[in-house]
Each structure stands twice: as C-alpha cells, then as structure tokens.
Design an enzyme around this catalytic site. Structure first.
Site, short mmCIF file in Angstrom:
data_model
loop_
_atom_site.label_atom_id
_atom_site.label_comp_id
_atom_site.label_asym_id
_atom_site.label_seq_id
_atom_site.Cartn_x
_atom_site.Cartn_y
_atom_site.Cartn_z
N HIS A 1 -2.59 -1.48 33.43
CA HIS A 1 -1.48 -1.85 33.92
C HIS A 1 -1.28 -3.40 34.24
CE1 HIS A 1 1.64 -1.82 37.21
NE2 HIS A 1 1.85 -0.67 36.96
N ASP B 1 -9.43 0.63 39.01
CA ASP B 1 -8.02 1.04 39.17
C ASP B 1 -8.02 2.33 39.24
OD1 ASP B 1 -5.20 1.53 39.52
OD2 ASP B 1 -4.94 0.19 38.05
N LYS C 1 1.09 7.79 45.09
CA LYS C 1 0.79 8.47 43.99
C LYS C 1 0.13 9.62 44.31
CE LYS C 1 0.86 4.66 41.03
NZ LYS C 1 2.22 4.74 40.58
N CYS D 1 5.07 -0.85 32.66
CA CYS D 1 3.96 -1.98 33.35
C CYS D 1 2.75 -2.13 32.34
CB CYS D 1 3.66 -1.77 34.67
SG CYS D 1 5.27 -1.82 35.75
#
Ligand code: C6P
Length: 408
Positions: A125, A202, A228, A366
């Site tokens: 990302h 991540d 999320k 993204c």
C-alpha cells in the site's frame, strides 16, 4: 464444512446493514476499505460522551480517572489481541499510516544511513512505500522491491537474493489489500534475521482475518488500524519491541510525551507515552476494546472459516462470468477479490453495482505500483466480512454478470 456462526444474529449487531440503497437491500462488499461497526462499538462511543468524557492521564477528578481507566483497558485489549509481551510495547496511533511513518521517521532518521538498503514489496500500500521513499531521499539509503508472480505471490527466491549485510530494514504487508494474498511473513522475518535486518509488518488487512501473535512472528514492529477490525476510524496500534522503541527518538513533541520541560532541556516520558504526544482520540480508543472483544467473542478461526467459504463460493461463481478476469489468485488468500472486465472500465462497473445497492471499491486501492505491475489502471474489488452471506454473493454475481454483458 459450514460456519459455526449465526450470521443472521450477527447482522442484527450492525444496524447499517439493514438499509436499502437506491431501493435495493445494501450489499456491503467494501470491507477492506473499512468494516462496519457493531452496536457494541457504537454504544461505547455514546456511553463515553454521555457518561465520562474527560481528558486522560491528566486530571485527578472522577471523570478523568474513569476515562483514563477505559483508555488503558483498550491498550490492554490490543496487547492481548496481538500477544505483545508488555503494555509498554503498545503505542496508540492514528492508524496504520501513522504507525509506519512513526517508525520510518523516528527509527529511520537515527539508524538508517547512506548506502543502507530497505526492502519492501510490489504488493505494498502507498502507506508502506512513501514513508520509506521519503527516508531514502533524506538519508541516501536505497529502496529495493521484492517482485511478484502472475498470481500475486512474492518471489521468495528473489527476496532471499536481495538480503545482504547492507539490508537494514524490511517492511512488508501481511495481507495485500488489493489482491488478498497472504504473505509468508514468519519465514520472511527469519530470513531477514540472518542479515541482522529489522522487520515491520503492515497488519492492516491481517488482523481481522488471521490470528496475530507478534511474539511468535518475532517481528520488530507491527501496525494496524482499528477501523478495519470493526473499530472506528482515526486510531490504530503500533507494536514495537521494547528495547527498540526505547532506542528511538520521539516522533512528535508536545504534552504527554515529556517527563520534564525547561527552556534548557526536555526529558521524555517512558514507553509507550513517549510516542503519544497531545490529547489522543479518546472515545475511539475506548471503543477499540469493544471491537476487539467482539472479534474475540466470535472467534478469529470462525470468522476466517466463514470468510473463506464466501471467497471460494464467490470465486467459483465469478469464474463463470464471460470476459471477467480475477487479478490475484494466490494459493493463500483472504476474502478479497479484485477483478477487471474486458472492455469495461472498473469505475463503470462500480457505478453499475452501486445502482443495485452493491458497494465495492474501484480504482488503484492505493497500490499504484502493483496496478502497473499487472499493466492495468485499476480493478473493482469485493471484500468480505463476517456479516456477509452467500445470498449477497449471489446478488453480486448476478448483477455483475448483467453489467458486464450490458457494457462490454
Ligand atoms: N487500505 C483499502 O481500501 P489507514 O488508512 O492508515 O487506516 O490504512 C492504510 C493502509 C495500509 N496498509 C494496508 C495494507 C491497507 O489496506 C491500508 C488501507 C484501504 O484498501 C484504504 S486505502
């Protein structure tokens, strides 16, 4: 095997799902962008603002004490959720993006030098690309990119070849937001150790689907966003190993992150507060405990099983749609399906689906370099959460097939 969860009951916890959009029942398949919030989380926000809104770690009065306790209970919930060894290792941030920027800026400015190498991957990302590019510009370090195959899986041989004594940092995504690929991060961390590199994971798309144990992974840093994982927007967690966080300079300066301030010299607060300057987003942090509690109550394994059933079911059905191609067919995937259709722009697909009450994301997600790798300008993406159903997949597949037939 069918799911152990009562999805009808679960959907009652998410009032937003029972609405109609453009006259059709809402089908929310944009969960990788942000999941919906259960009443337990929404009520936590209301309870905080109606019952004990107050600043944290500052006052001695009743409300301040209650707010501070609730705030710190969320830190403990997050610690338990990722199995960090201590609360000092759990820093509250604004989200994944801020977590990565904090590490790249604070660790990077002190320890990364000209000629050092930082490894990321093609799947990243922008939040795990740009902060490292900025650091490389400032320091003269070099960014190296792990390539992927046509299925959207990392080429591990290439990664192995890239690792060398100049490799100081590896920062990789656990689960690709655009393709759903699950990366073998535990193995990657072990490999990075051989050359003495630190590793950041991540975890933005991983925490809602996969069990996460930072001690078992042995990562140095782990970041995720609350929104999320059924929590609210604007907050997230940065996990860092204590001795490494201790060696790092503060990221932002201000209140809370200090021990003593004079015009001559400032000393800094202990962990994790050294990295938490200013009044935090208290209500949303307080609500995080309830989001984590919700996931724990349902059970990650049950959630993963249900989402996997949806993934398999939807993939099989979508493969039957003429002119449709799924981008990202890794063996190990979570419930994310990116797709393109011959002769139809992904944006138009998104609009047609929306007209039928179906929410998917369209665009680059993204991940522009990843889209370039596949030679496409973007995809449409359906992503599942625990409250989604096979009936919703049927509606989605039916409307998608119609839209492609009509527009191609
Ligand atoms: N991906 C998506 O639709 P923030 O915005 O800080 O909460 O998260 C950034 C981020 C970082 N890494 C990964 C793997 C992500 O998926 C995201 C957010 C959303 O895919 C919004 S772009």
């Amino acid at each position: 095997m069918t799911t152990k969860l009562d999805i009808v009951q679960i959907r009652q916890d998410f009032p937003i799902l029972s609405q109609t959009v453009h006259g059709k029942p809402l089908v929310y398949f944009d969960n990788a962008a942000t999941s919906q919030k259960p009443l337990q989380v929404i009520n936590a926000l209301t309870d905080y603002y109606t019952g004990y809104n107050s600043n944290v770690h500052r006052g001695v009065h009743f409300l301040a004490d209650k707010a501070t306790t609730a705030f710190e209970e969320s830190r403990e919930a997050a610690r338990r959720f990722i199995n960090a060894a201590s609360l000092e290792e759990v820093v509250i941030t604004k989200g994944t993006t801020e977590g990565i920027n904090l590490v790249a800026s604070s660790y990077g400015r002190k320890f990364i030098k000209e000629g050092d190498e930082i490894i990321i991957s093609t799947l990243e990302h922008h939040a795990n690309i740009v902060p490292w590019q900025m650091l490389c510009e400032q320091t003269g370090a070099k960014l190296r990119i792990i390539p992927i195959n046509e299925q959207g899986e990392l080429l591990m041989d290439e990664y192995e070849k890239m690792l060398n004594p100049r490799t100081k940092f590896v920062s990789v995504v656990y689960v690709s937001n655009a393709l759903g690929t699950i990366n073998p991060v535990k193995e990657m961390i072990k490999m990075a150790r051989k050359v003495g590199a630190l590793v950041l994971i991540d975890g933005a798309q991983a925490v809602s689907h996969l069990d996460t144990d930072v001690q078992d992974l042995d990562c140095d840093f782990f970041v995720f966003s609350a929104h999320k994982v059924y929590g609210t927007t604007g907050i997230g967690i940065l996990y860092g190993k204590k001795e490494i966080l201790e060696s790092m300079p503060p990221f932002l300066g201000g209140g809370e992150m200090i021990k003593e301030v004079s015009f001559e010299k400032t000393t800094y607060n202990s962990l994790p507060y050294k990295f938490e300057a200013g009044t935090p987003n208290i209500a949303d942090v307080v609500a995080l405990k309830y989001a984590i509690g919700y996931v724990e109550k349902l059970g990650k394994a049950n959630i993963a099983q249900h989402e996997h059933e949806l993934l398999t079911y939807a993939t099989e059905k979508m493969q039957e749609i003429p002119k449709l191609t799924i981008i990202g067919t890794a063996k190990e995937k979570v419930g994310v399906i990116s797709f393109v259709a011959e002769g139809v722009h992904h944006f138009d697909l998104g609009m047609m689906l929306d007209a039928n009450g179906i929410a998917v994301r369209t665009g680059t997600h993204c991940t522009m370099p990843l889209m370039s790798r596949f030679g496409i300008s973007g995809t449409a993406r359906a992503s599942f959460a625990v409250y989604n159903t096979k009936e919703e997949v049927d509606i989605f597949v039916r409307e998608l097939a119609k839209a492609i037939q009509m527009m191609s």
